[in-house]
Motif scaffolding. Structure first.
Motif, short mmCIF file in Angstrom:
data_model
loop_
_atom_site.label_atom_id
_atom_site.label_comp_id
_atom_site.label_asym_id
_atom_site.label_seq_id
_atom_site.Cartn_x
_atom_site.Cartn_y
_atom_site.Cartn_z
N VAL A 1 106.78 28.47 49.90
CA VAL A 1 107.50 29.22 50.49
C VAL A 1 107.88 28.63 51.74
O VAL A 1 108.96 29.16 52.51
N THR A 2 107.52 27.37 51.94
CA THR A 2 108.16 26.60 53.28
C THR A 2 109.16 25.80 52.87
O THR A 2 109.47 24.76 53.81
N SER A 3 109.41 25.63 51.49
CA SER A 3 110.40 24.50 51.11
C SER A 3 111.67 25.05 51.81
O SER A 3 112.21 25.99 51.74
N SER A 4 112.40 23.88 52.24
CA SER A 4 113.59 23.94 52.77
C SER A 4 114.77 24.22 51.79
O SER A 4 115.47 25.23 52.15
N SER A 5 114.54 24.28 50.61
CA SER A 5 115.60 24.20 49.69
C SER A 5 115.38 25.58 48.79
O SER A 5 116.26 26.22 48.33
N ARG A 6 113.96 26.06 48.67
CA ARG A 6 113.68 27.26 47.86
C ARG A 6 113.08 28.37 48.96
O ARG A 6 112.93 29.43 48.27
N GLY A 7 112.37 28.04 49.73
CA GLY A 7 111.92 28.99 50.76
C GLY A 7 112.86 29.89 51.66
O GLY A 7 113.88 29.42 51.96
N THR A 8 112.27 31.40 51.95
CA THR A 8 112.96 31.73 53.11
C THR A 8 112.32 32.03 54.20
O THR A 8 111.34 32.59 54.42
N ALA A 9 112.64 31.22 55.42
CA ALA A 9 111.81 30.78 56.28
C ALA A 9 111.33 32.11 57.11
O ALA A 9 110.13 32.19 57.49
#
Length: 265
Positions: free
Chosen positions: A173-181
């Protein structure tokens, strides 16, 4: 328009980690000790929040801490998360020791404040809390140990598996490409709530060595003797998750964020 905001200093990050871990331990363990079985002598426990309330307390504290201090330190609040992130390449190994020390100190300070409140509580409250293990993690049967009577093997499997999934969710969930911060803290907090709902009966739920150390300090000799399980196996789960995430979901040759930023500059 340029952004002149300077990045947080190392001391800022360490204070944020200590504060976040303090909130996590004080909120979760405090709920377990003060509110789970309130009032203690009630026939059917009409007011106590029980396992569900304790699980929610741990989840809510993570949500609050992540929103408040996550932008400063990354919001680890847990040595297993710090080491899992390092293993995944998201966090620099050289910074891990400082984070872990801050987390342990924050957690220990939280249980110390719980003891301080207990000193001014009803007669015998603090002694009863310490005699029952002070919400420490444990395994086996007896006056102290697993709430459900589960043994050492169950505690090991639960801590490795649940910590690994917790860290995998955090990395996802904290991935810059897949998550929504903006929504990441909610997903992380709900995951921790679910973990507690599953495993409180097994071993009182650790998945966080700082939380386990903080309660074992005041939980008596049995809690201290069993503490190694709740240091070693959450860390094993966190490291496994970091390695798996890096192998399965990160592009080959991708640089950790800190190194990528340094190259851009």
């Amino acid at each position: 328009m340029s952004d002149n905001t300077s990045p947080p200093s190392t001391s800022n990050k360490l204070v944020a980690e200590a504060l976040g871990t303090f909130l996590l331990v004080f909120g979760g363990v405090g709920t377990a000790l003060f509110a789970a079985n309130f009032p203690a002598d009630a026939a059917d426990n009409p007011l106590g929040v029980g396992f569900v309330g304790v699980a929610l307390a741990f989840g809510l504290t993570v949500v609050a801490g992540a929103y408040a201090w996550g932008p400063i330190s990354g919001g680890h609040f847990n040595p297993a998360i710090t080491l899992g992130l390092a293993a995944s390449g998201r966090f620099e190994w050289r910074n891990a020791t400082g984070y872990i020390v801050a987390q342990i100190l924050g957690g220990a300070l939280a249980t110390t404040f719980i003891v301080l409140i207990g000193l001014f509580g009803p007669e015998g409250w603090l002694q009863n809390a310490q005699d029952s293990g002070f919400a420490s993690n444990g395994y086996g049967t007896g006056s102290f140990g697993s709430p459900g009577g589960f043994g050492l093997g169950a505690a090991i499997v639960a801590e490795v598996l649940l910590t690994a999934f917790f860290v995998l969710v955090i990395l996802g969930v904290t991935s810059s490409s897949r998550g929504t911060a903006a929504l990441a803290p909610l997903a992380i907090g709900l995951t921790l709530t679910l973990i507690h709902l599953i495993s409180i009966p097994i071993d009182n739920t650790s998945v966080n060595p700082a939380r386990s150390i903080a309660t074992a300090i005041y939980g008596g000799p049995d809690a201290l003797l069993q503490l190694w399980v709740f240091i070693v196996f959450p860390i094993v789960g966190g490291l496994l998750a970091g390695v798996l995430h890096r192998a399965l979901f990160e592009p080959k040759g991708a640089l950790p964020p800190a190194k990528a930023e340094a190259r851009v500059k």
